[in-house]
Design a protein around this motif. Structure first.
Motif: not given
Length: 539
Positions: A468, A470, A523-524
């Motif tokens: 993940q 960002d 928001k990634g």
């Protein structure tokens, strides 16, 4: 081919089935009503006898008049359907409900077990095999002093059921005969004209006599069908005439068309051969670009590691040179016999510091070189081996440290330290490095902050890597083709569009796993990689 059913058979089945079903349902409902009424009458009669016995002997039970109760019960032999009677008396605790006396019909045989434990269950009439059972309380001055258990014969209910079954079976059989006769008669009126029409149509079809016509039918519906068939025959006759005139023209046109088709087929074959050749070249070019992408990634790491190794080696050279100079001064003073203890002590202190500096920096350089060597070997290796997944990620981050340490980005790795698996570390190396470089080059482009989080977990021999960042996310215009080759937003600015394509191939082909992603603008992006693996338990 679908099966074709006979109209005659279908009509017969429908008529007979409808009548029989109606009679069966009616018979079933009426029979059930009669049986239920019979059972209800039997239950009422049983309750009547039980309450009669209870009301008659309440005083005798209080006075323990066993002889009077037995004399009365013996007269029940004249009631043919009463089989057994039990009378129980209620005493204060702990004695409770106790058997008092009973009556058993002579023709039945021995007595039955006590029923005092089934008072609640038999408070209403219970029907079982050929018998009805009921327990009612014996009340004296509004107080329960005992219970009467009564068992009667229910064979008459079964006899009524059997009689009804025989009667309704006979009625059903008669209705079946009537229905069969009715259906045969209806079929004779309906299907005979249809058979004649079918025979006429077969004759027209067999001999191709489209000038013949079907005669008038006796039923309105069939006559409408016959008229429409005659209209079809008229049109067919006209069409056949037109087709006969156009047959020669069609033959000539077919010949011309066949020649054109042959020419175009040959041209299409030539085009296909050219396209196949071009496609093969494109595949070769794609493979070369993928290999170039791998080597470029490795080259970036080489440059970074080389730059990073220069610093500790330079410090080590400087410290060793200083130590050598001090050693020469000490040796000269020793030879001239002018060496002082303070001078020697200073040399020892500086020598210890320089030795520590040389050791630390050489150890740092050795760690960088070892880590790079391990990552480089893993990147070029496709063999499965046993390794600690946490150590693998530490080596990857150590190798990337020269590239990312000057950038304002944070990389967090959440991985169990004791997790040892058997898999291919090379493809995993390349996957993580490509994802991190993709985030830095695209997700964090022109940004002064960014965070990457990598979570590793294992479930049922399936390794999950949750990646993940960002960053700015993936643009909607390319979100459906992000894993396709040559897909990039930086074409002409150094982007090849092969990074995520290489990741996809490594996950699905080299590791036999699956990869999915989700993304929101600003928001990634989140990549989830699931790889089949084997967990190795350490002793």
């Amino acid at each position: 081919m679908k099966s074709i059913h006979s109209l005659k058979l279908k009509l017969m089945i429908m008529i007979i089935g409808f009548l029989v079903l109606t009679v069966i349902l009616s018979s079933f409902v009426i029979t059930n009503l009669i049986i239920e009424d019979t059972k209800e009458d039997a239950a009422i009669n049983t309750k009547y006898w039980a309450e009669l016995i209870a009301n008659t002997h309440s005083t005798n039970l209080v006075n323990d008049e066993t002889t009077l109760i037995n004399d009365y019960l013996s007269m029940l032999k004249h009631v043919p359907y009463i089989r057994h009677v039990h009378i129980y008396k209620t005493y204060p605790q702990p004695k409770g409900i106790t058997f008092f006396t009973s009556y058993n019909k002579n023709s039945i045989g021995s007595a039955i077990p006590e029923k005092s434990d089934k008072i609640a269950e038999l408070s209403t009439a219970k029907f079982s095999a050929h018998i009805i059972e009921l327990i009612v309380p014996i009340i004296d001055n509004d107080k329960k002093i005992g219970y009467v258990y009564l068992q009667v014969n229910s064979d008459h209910i079964q006899q009524i059921t059997n009689d009804l079954f025989l009667r309704y079976s006979l009625v059903i059989f008669i209705f079946i005969l009537i229905a069969a006769l009715v259906s045969i008669t209806l079929n004779r009126f309906i299907t005979t004209p249809m058979s004649e029409m079918a025979s006429k149509i077969q004759e027209i079809s067999k001999h191709k006599k489209f000038n013949l016509r079907i005669e008038q039918m006796p039923f309105k519906e069939l006559d409408i069908l016959a008229r429409n068939i005659n209209i079809v025959l008229n049109r067919a006759e006209t069409q056949i005439a037109k087709l006969s005139d156009a047959k020669q023209l069609t033959y000539q046109q077919n010949q011309d068309l066949e020649g054109k088709v042959n020419k175009r087929t040959q041209a299409l074959k030539d085009s296909n051969n050219e396209l196949l050749s071009t496609l093969e070249k494109l595949h070769q070019f794609q493979g070369q670009l993928v290999e170039s992408e791998k080597m470029a990634s490795l080259g970036d790491m080489v440059a970074g590691v080389a730059h990073e190794v220069n610093t500790p080696i330079g410090l080590g050279v400087t410290a060793s040179t200083l130590l050598s100079d001090r050693l020469i001064e000490i040796k000269k003073a020793f030879d001239d016999k002018t060496l002082k203890s303070s001078q020697l002590k200073k040399f020892l202190v500086e020598g210890e510091e320089n030795t520590a500096i040389i050791y630390r920096n050489l150890k740092r350089a050795a760690e960088l070189i070892a880590s790079f060597k391990k990552v480089a070997v893993d990147q070029s290796s496709e063999e499965a081996r046993t390794f600690n997944i946490k150590n693998l990620f530490d080596d990857i981050l150590l190798t990337l440290a020269p590239q990312v340490k000057k950038l304002p980005f944070i990389i967090n790795v959440n991985c169990p330290s004791e997790l040892v698996i058997k898999s291919k570390p090379g493809p995993i190396n390349q996957i993580i490095i490509n994802l991190i470089q993709n985030s830095i080059n695209h997700g964090f482009d022109d940004r002064d902050h960014g965070e990457i989080t990598i979570k590793i977990s294992i479930t049922s021999d399936m390794l999950t890597i949750d990646y993940q960042d960002d960053g700015r996310g993936i643009e909607p215009s390319i979100i459906n083709k992000v894993f396709e080759p040559f897909t990039t937003t930086k074409r002409g600015s150094g982007g090849s569009g092969l990074g995520l394509h290489l990741v996809y191939n490594l996950v699905t082909q080299a590791l036999g796993g699956k990869i999915s992603f989700s993304s929101e603008i600003e928001k990634g992006v989140n990549f989830k990689i699931i790889i089949p693996t084997q967990v190795i338990k350490e002793d």
